[in-house]
Scaffold this motif. Structure first.
Motif, short mmCIF file in Angstrom:
data_model
loop_
_atom_site.label_atom_id
_atom_site.label_comp_id
_atom_site.label_asym_id
_atom_site.label_seq_id
_atom_site.Cartn_x
_atom_site.Cartn_y
_atom_site.Cartn_z
N ILE A 146 -3.73 71.14 -72.19
CA ILE A 146 -3.87 71.94 -70.97
C ILE A 146 -5.35 72.28 -70.79
N HIS A 147 -5.71 72.63 -69.56
CA HIS A 147 -7.10 72.89 -69.21
C HIS A 147 -7.99 71.72 -69.65
N GLU A 148 -7.54 70.53 -69.28
CA GLU A 148 -8.27 69.31 -69.59
C GLU A 148 -9.63 69.29 -68.88
N ARG A 149 -10.55 68.58 -69.47
CA ARG A 149 -11.89 68.47 -68.89
C ARG A 149 -12.37 67.02 -68.93
N LEU A 150 -13.28 66.72 -68.02
CA LEU A 150 -13.90 65.41 -68.05
C LEU A 150 -15.03 65.41 -69.08
N ILE A 151 -15.10 64.35 -69.85
CA ILE A 151 -16.21 64.17 -70.79
C ILE A 151 -17.31 63.43 -70.04
N ILE A 152 -18.38 64.15 -69.72
CA ILE A 152 -19.45 63.60 -68.90
C ILE A 152 -20.73 63.52 -69.74
N PRO A 153 -21.20 62.33 -70.07
CA PRO A 153 -22.43 62.20 -70.86
C PRO A 153 -23.62 62.83 -70.13
N SER A 154 -24.60 63.26 -70.89
CA SER A 154 -25.78 63.90 -70.30
C SER A 154 -26.58 62.95 -69.43
N SER A 155 -26.37 61.66 -69.60
CA SER A 155 -27.10 60.68 -68.81
C SER A 155 -26.58 60.55 -67.39
N VAL A 156 -25.41 61.11 -67.13
CA VAL A 156 -24.77 60.98 -65.82
C VAL A 156 -25.30 62.03 -64.85
N THR A 157 -25.63 61.59 -63.64
CA THR A 157 -26.09 62.47 -62.57
C THR A 157 -24.90 62.87 -61.70
N ILE A 158 -24.84 64.15 -61.34
CA ILE A 158 -23.75 64.64 -60.51
C ILE A 158 -24.24 64.78 -59.07
N GLN A 159 -23.52 64.16 -58.14
CA GLN A 159 -23.83 64.27 -56.73
C GLN A 159 -22.64 64.88 -55.98
N GLN A 160 -22.95 65.57 -54.88
CA GLN A 160 -21.91 66.25 -54.13
C GLN A 160 -21.47 65.41 -52.94
N LEU A 161 -20.14 65.35 -52.72
CA LEU A 161 -19.60 64.65 -51.57
C LEU A 161 -19.34 65.63 -50.43
N LYS A 162 -19.48 65.15 -49.20
CA LYS A 162 -19.17 65.97 -48.03
C LYS A 162 -17.66 66.01 -47.84
N GLY A 163 -17.14 67.18 -47.51
CA GLY A 163 -15.71 67.35 -47.34
C GLY A 163 -15.10 68.21 -48.41
N HIS A 164 -13.79 68.40 -48.34
CA HIS A 164 -13.12 69.32 -49.24
C HIS A 164 -11.79 68.77 -49.74
N VAL A 165 -11.42 69.20 -50.94
CA VAL A 165 -10.05 69.04 -51.42
C VAL A 165 -9.30 70.31 -51.06
N LEU A 166 -8.14 70.15 -50.45
CA LEU A 166 -7.31 71.30 -50.05
C LEU A 166 -6.25 71.51 -51.13
N HIS A 167 -6.50 72.50 -51.98
CA HIS A 167 -5.64 72.73 -53.14
C HIS A 167 -4.66 73.85 -52.85
N ARG A 168 -3.39 73.50 -52.75
CA ARG A 168 -2.35 74.51 -52.55
C ARG A 168 -1.90 74.98 -53.94
N THR A 169 -2.51 76.05 -54.39
CA THR A 169 -2.31 76.51 -55.77
C THR A 169 -0.85 76.85 -56.06
N MET A 170 -0.26 77.74 -55.28
CA MET A 170 1.14 78.15 -55.43
C MET A 170 1.67 78.53 -54.06
N LYS A 171 2.95 78.24 -53.83
CA LYS A 171 3.53 78.55 -52.52
C LYS A 171 3.98 80.00 -52.42
N ASP A 172 4.34 80.62 -53.58
CA ASP A 172 4.81 82.00 -53.54
C ASP A 172 4.69 82.61 -54.94
#
Length: 266
Positions: A146-172
Motif C-alpha cells: 500500500i502507498h506504493e511509489r514510483l522509483i525515479i532515478p536521480s538522472s530523470v527530469t520531471i516535466q509538467q503536463l498541461k491538464g488535470h486528472v479528475l480523481h473522485r476520491t470517495m462518493k460518500d
C-alpha cells in the motif's frame, strides 16, 4: 490518437467509475490495458463495451500489481491511472500530441480531487500532483502492499503536463470510512514488516497533529463540510494505523515469550 504510449489501469469492482474513466480516454492511446483482480459487480461486462485489453489476475498488493500491469503494456512509455481517475479535455489534447523521445524524462500531472461532487482545493487533497507518465525501462513502481511509489532515478527530469486528472476520491462517507479502515490496516502491516514501532507519541499525538496539519495549517476549513470530513477521516486513519501496529507488536512479543517458555528445560 497517440501510438507512442500505453495506458494502464488496475481495478476491482469499479463499475461505477471505470466507464467514466474509459470514456475520458477515448482516442488518446491505441493501447489501453485494464488489469482486473477479481471484479464481481459487473465491471467486466462494462469493460467489454470499450476497445481495451482486459487481463484478469490475482491481487499482489498495490505496488506489485501495478508493476505487473505495467509489464503487460505494448509500449515502454506508460500512463498509469487508477479506476477512479479520469482525465479532462486539456490533458486529452496534451497527450494526443505529446512527443516522447527522451526516456530520461517523466511527466507529472496536477490532480483535481473530488469528494462526492466537491472539488477539494485545500488541506490534504489541495495542490495534489503526481508523476504518472514514464518510461518503464527507467522508472517503475516499488513493491509496497500500500502507498506504493514510483522509483525515479536521480538522472530523470520531471516535466509538467498541461491538464488535470479528475480523481473522485470517495462518493460518500460510507465508502470513505471503509477505505480508511482498509488502508489503515494494510499500512500497519507494511510498517510492521519494515520494523517501525507504534510509540506513545505516534498513538496519542499523531492523530490530532494530522487533523491540525490539514484542517488548520493546510486551510482545509476553506473547503467547508467536506474539508472537515476529510481532515477528521485522516486523523481517524492515523489513529487506527498505529493502534493496529501496536496490536501486531504485542502479538509478536507474546508469541516470542511463548516460544521461549517452550524451549526452556524442565
Amino acid at each position: 490518437m497517440n501510438n507512442n504510449f500505453s495506458i494502464v489501469i488496475i481495478c476491482k469492482n469499479e463499475k461505477g467509475n471505470i466507464e467514466r474513466v474509459l470514456q475520458s480516454l477515448a482516442g488518446v492511446s491505441s493501447d489501453v490495458v485494464v488489469y482486473d483482480s477479481g471484479s464481481t459487480d459487473g465491471t467486466l461486462e462494462s469493460l467489454q463495451t470499450f476497445p481495451v485489453r482486459v487481463v484478469q489476475g490475482p491481487w499482489h498488493g498495490f505496488g506489485k500489481t501495478k508493476r505487473h500491469a505495467v509489464s503487460l503494456a505494448q509500449n515502454d512509455w506508460v500512463l498509469c491511472l487508477d479506476a477512479d481517475e479520469a482525465i479532462d479535455t486539456e490533458l486529452q489534447q496534451t497527450l494526443k500530441t505529446l512527443q516522447l523521445a527522451n526516456n530520461q524524462v517523466a511527466y507529472r500531472i496536477v490532480f483535481k480531487n473530488l469528494l462526492g461532487e466537491k472539488h477539494l482545493r485545500w488541506g490534504e487533497w489541495g495542490g495534489d500532483q503526481h508523476v504518472r507518465l514514464f518510461n518503464r525501462t527507467v522508472v517503475n513502481w516499488d513493491e509496497a502492499i500500500i502507498h506504493e511509489r514510483l522509483i525515479i532515478p536521480s538522472s530523470v527530469t520531471i516535466q509538467q503536463l498541461k491538464g488535470h486528472v479528475l480523481h473522485r476520491t470517495m462518493k460518500d462517507t460510507v465508502e470513505y470510512s471503509q477505505k480508511m479502515v482498509q488502508y489503515a490496516l494494510l499500512n500497519a502491516e507494511k510498517y510492521f514488516r519494515q520494523g517501525k514501532r507504534s510509540t506513545w507519541v505516534k498513538r496519542w499525538l499523531s492523530p490530532p497533529f494530522a487533523f491540525a496539519k490539514h484542517y488548520v495549517f493546510g486551510l482545509g476549513f476553506l473547503d467547508g463540510w467536506e474539508g472537515l470530513l476529510s481532515a477528521r477521516m485522516t486523523a481517524f486513519y492515523t489513529f487506527l494505523k498505529y493502534a493496529r501496529l501496536r496490536e501486531l507488536e504485542k502479538r509478536e512479543t507474546s508469541n516470542g515469550r511463548r516460544e521461549t517458555e517452550e524451549t526452556l528445560p524442565l
